[in-house]
Design an enzyme around this catalytic site. Sequence first.
Site, PDB file in Angstrom:
ATOM      1  N   ARG A 101      -5.930  32.089  38.692  1.00  0.00           N
ATOM      2  CA  ARG A 101      -6.082  31.746  40.032  1.00  0.00           C
ATOM      3  C   ARG A 101      -7.574  32.331  40.458  1.00  0.00           C
ATOM      4  O   ARG A 101      -7.597  33.076  40.333  1.00  0.00           O
ATOM      5  CB  ARG A 101      -5.080  32.570  40.874  1.00  0.00           C
ATOM      6  CG  ARG A 101      -5.493  32.505  42.104  1.00  0.00           C
ATOM      7  CD  ARG A 101      -4.375  32.759  43.783  1.00  0.00           C
ATOM      8  NE  ARG A 101      -3.583  32.286  43.948  1.00  0.00           N
ATOM      9  CZ  ARG A 101      -2.360  32.103  44.546  1.00  0.00           C
ATOM     10  NH1 ARG A 101      -2.499  32.719  45.474  1.00  0.00           N
ATOM     11  NH2 ARG A 101      -1.565  31.463  45.147  1.00  0.00           N
ATOM     12  N   HIS A 125      -4.923  23.416  45.216  1.00  0.00           N
ATOM     13  CA  HIS A 125      -3.124  24.120  44.629  1.00  0.00           C
ATOM     14  C   HIS A 125      -2.399  23.024  43.818  1.00  0.00           C
ATOM     15  O   HIS A 125      -2.137  22.842  44.774  1.00  0.00           O
ATOM     16  CB  HIS A 125      -3.432  25.093  46.167  1.00  0.00           C
ATOM     17  CG  HIS A 125      -2.423  25.894  45.441  1.00  0.00           C
ATOM     18  ND1 HIS A 125      -1.818  26.378  44.498  1.00  0.00           N
ATOM     19  CD2 HIS A 125      -1.805  27.285  46.670  1.00  0.00           C
ATOM     20  CE1 HIS A 125      -0.742  27.401  44.391  1.00  0.00           C
ATOM     21  NE2 HIS A 125      -1.248  28.229  45.837  1.00  0.00           N
ATOM     22  N   GLN A 169       1.035  23.850  44.640  1.00  0.00           N
ATOM     23  CA  GLN A 169       1.571  23.676  45.007  1.00  0.00           C
ATOM     24  C   GLN A 169       2.142  22.826  46.631  1.00  0.00           C
ATOM     25  O   GLN A 169       3.367  22.354  46.528  1.00  0.00           O
ATOM     26  CB  GLN A 169       0.875  24.751  46.838  1.00  0.00           C
ATOM     27  CG  GLN A 169       1.315  24.481  48.043  1.00  0.00           C
ATOM     28  CD  GLN A 169       2.421  25.382  48.312  1.00  0.00           C
ATOM     29  OE1 GLN A 169       1.807  26.403  47.852  1.00  0.00           O
ATOM     30  NE2 GLN A 169       3.217  25.081  49.223  1.00  0.00           N
ATOM     31  N   ASP A 207      -1.981  25.315  57.439  1.00  0.00           N
ATOM     32  CA  ASP A 207      -1.910  26.471  56.664  1.00  0.00           C
ATOM     33  C   ASP A 207      -3.391  27.843  56.917  1.00  0.00           C
ATOM     34  O   ASP A 207      -3.410  27.102  58.017  1.00  0.00           O
ATOM     35  CB  ASP A 207      -3.156  25.962  55.475  1.00  0.00           C
ATOM     36  CG  ASP A 207      -3.234  26.669  54.040  1.00  0.00           C
ATOM     37  OD1 ASP A 207      -2.662  27.822  53.091  1.00  0.00           O
ATOM     38  OD2 ASP A 207      -4.239  26.878  52.902  1.00  0.00           O
ATOM     39  N   CYS A 216       2.410  26.369  53.013  1.00  0.00           N
ATOM     40  CA  CYS A 216       2.647  27.049  51.654  1.00  0.00           C
ATOM     41  C   CYS A 216       2.915  28.135  52.020  1.00  0.00           C
ATOM     42  O   CYS A 216       3.419  28.536  50.709  1.00  0.00           O
ATOM     43  CB  CYS A 216       1.012  26.372  51.214  1.00  0.00           C
ATOM     44  SG  CYS A 216      -0.499  27.490  52.112  1.00  0.00           S
ATOM     45  N   ARG A 223       8.412  25.747  45.289  1.00  0.00           N
ATOM     46  CA  ARG A 223       7.474  26.230  43.460  1.00  0.00           C
ATOM     47  C   ARG A 223       8.106  26.746  41.950  1.00  0.00           C
ATOM     48  O   ARG A 223       7.219  26.370  41.201  1.00  0.00           O
ATOM     49  CB  ARG A 223       6.599  27.552  44.281  1.00  0.00           C
ATOM     50  CG  ARG A 223       6.053  27.334  45.290  1.00  0.00           C
ATOM     51  CD  ARG A 223       4.601  26.705  45.317  1.00  0.00           C
ATOM     52  NE  ARG A 223       3.855  27.021  44.328  1.00  0.00           N
ATOM     53  CZ  ARG A 223       2.830  27.771  44.042  1.00  0.00           C
ATOM     54  NH1 ARG A 223       3.246  28.475  45.545  1.00  0.00           N
ATOM     55  NH2 ARG A 223       2.451  27.983  43.509  1.00  0.00           N
TER      56      ARG A 223
HETATM   57  N1  NVA Z   1      -6.037  28.045  51.149  1.00  0.00           N
HETATM   58  C1  NVA Z   1      -4.634  29.621  51.406  1.00  0.00           C
HETATM   59  C2  NVA Z   1      -3.594  29.553  50.458  1.00  0.00           C
HETATM   60  C3  NVA Z   1      -3.072  30.402  50.262  1.00  0.00           C
HETATM   61  C4  NVA Z   1      -1.740  30.165  49.368  1.00  0.00           C
HETATM   62  C5  NVA Z   1      -5.446  30.538  50.131  1.00  0.00           C
HETATM   63  O1  NVA Z   1      -7.056  29.933  50.150  1.00  0.00           O
HETATM   64  O2  NVA Z   1      -5.690  31.448  50.607  1.00  0.00           O
HETATM   65  N1   CP Z   2       1.816  29.722  48.770  1.00  0.00           N
HETATM   66  C1   CP Z   2       0.460  30.716  47.593  1.00  0.00           C
HETATM   67  O1   CP Z   2       0.358  30.125  46.705  1.00  0.00           O
HETATM   68  O2   CP Z   2       1.805  31.532  47.740  1.00  0.00           O
HETATM   69  P1   CP Z   2       0.805  33.066  46.601  1.00  0.00           P
HETATM   70  O3   CP Z   2      -0.834  33.425  47.782  1.00  0.00           O
HETATM   71  O4   CP Z   2       1.884  34.580  48.126  1.00  0.00           O
HETATM   72  O5   CP Z   2       0.392  32.574  45.983  1.00  0.00           O
END
Ligand code: NVA
Ligand code: CP
Length: 314
Positions: free
Chosen positions: A110, A137, A140, A233, A273, A301
């Site tokens: 990540r 992502h 997801q 989101d 998500c 997931r």
């Molecule tokens: N768009 C959000 C998704 C979190 C799972 C982020 O990148 O923070």
């Molecule tokens: N939806 C998702 O990726 O959640 P986290 O940021 O908790 O991993």
Amino acid sequence: MSGSPLRGRDLLSIDDLSTEELRLVLDTAASLKRRFYAGERNLNVLSGKVVALIFEKPSTRTRVSMEVAALQLGAIPLTFNRSELQLGRGEPIKDTARVLSRYVDAIAARVYSHKSLEEMAAYADVPVINMLSDLEHPLQALADALTIMEKKGRVKDVKVVYLGDGRNNVAHSLLLVIAKLGGHIVISSPSKLKPKPEIWKLAERAAAETGGVIEHVEDPREAVKGAEVVYTDVWVSMGEEAEAERRKELLRPYQVNAELMKLASPRAIFMHCLPAHRGEEVTEEVIEGHWSVVWDQAENRLHVQKAVLALLLG
Ligand code: NVA
Ligand code: CP
């Protein structure tokens, strides 16, 4: 999963998978989910394998579901924050990728910048999996597609409306997965927050092949008309905190509340998500209401990631 056509592949983008391969991942996930509920939780299909999970940003769902997915398949997950690795002290990604490839069977990461994943994949000898970047992502979106199939029986021709920040990772991967599965995806955002052109082009190409429909509709009330799925989101993604105040002002009309849900199909479901910011992109009434499928979506997931690990490493 022996003889998997995805063995050894990277998964950085939904576009890395053809429509047929996407269906394989989703069918495998559905089958693993059935086996899970039939009591088959420890499958040992990846016994002896090790997966490195690297996080530059916080995570609840992705971290825990990836660790559990690996363990249920018989593999061992090793999880690191970036700062625990020499990466945090400036060791190049290309060196980290080559060293880790000598120890582990896959690297999932990540990251802030999608380029970091591309560099990791270019130098690693093992599959590299995107656990969220600024651009996409994909894990997801795979769980989202499985959830839509479960709730609506199919993705093809189902109208999915995503409201809010159309330029973020979740919007981009959702756009691609729905286009590749022949669905109807509407991104509803201010014009400043439309999906990035390179992602839009990929989705356009996919929709032309599958008979899917992709649209951008600025007016949220217009966009949700007849929607079977309403998705949102956070307005401010991780790493964009400096934008927070401006972003919240710009996206206020895109809040998913009961009034907006009533403009959608009477059978509409609400998806997110997570994590969610109640009172911003969604109200308490909607996320806790009869429309919401967010807990099933979060559970999925686990099942799709088991499928991804089994198919990439099996
Ligand atoms: N768009 C959000 C998704 C979190 C799972 C982020 O990148 O923070
Ligand atoms: N939806 C998702 O990726 O959640 P986290 O940021 O908790 O991993």
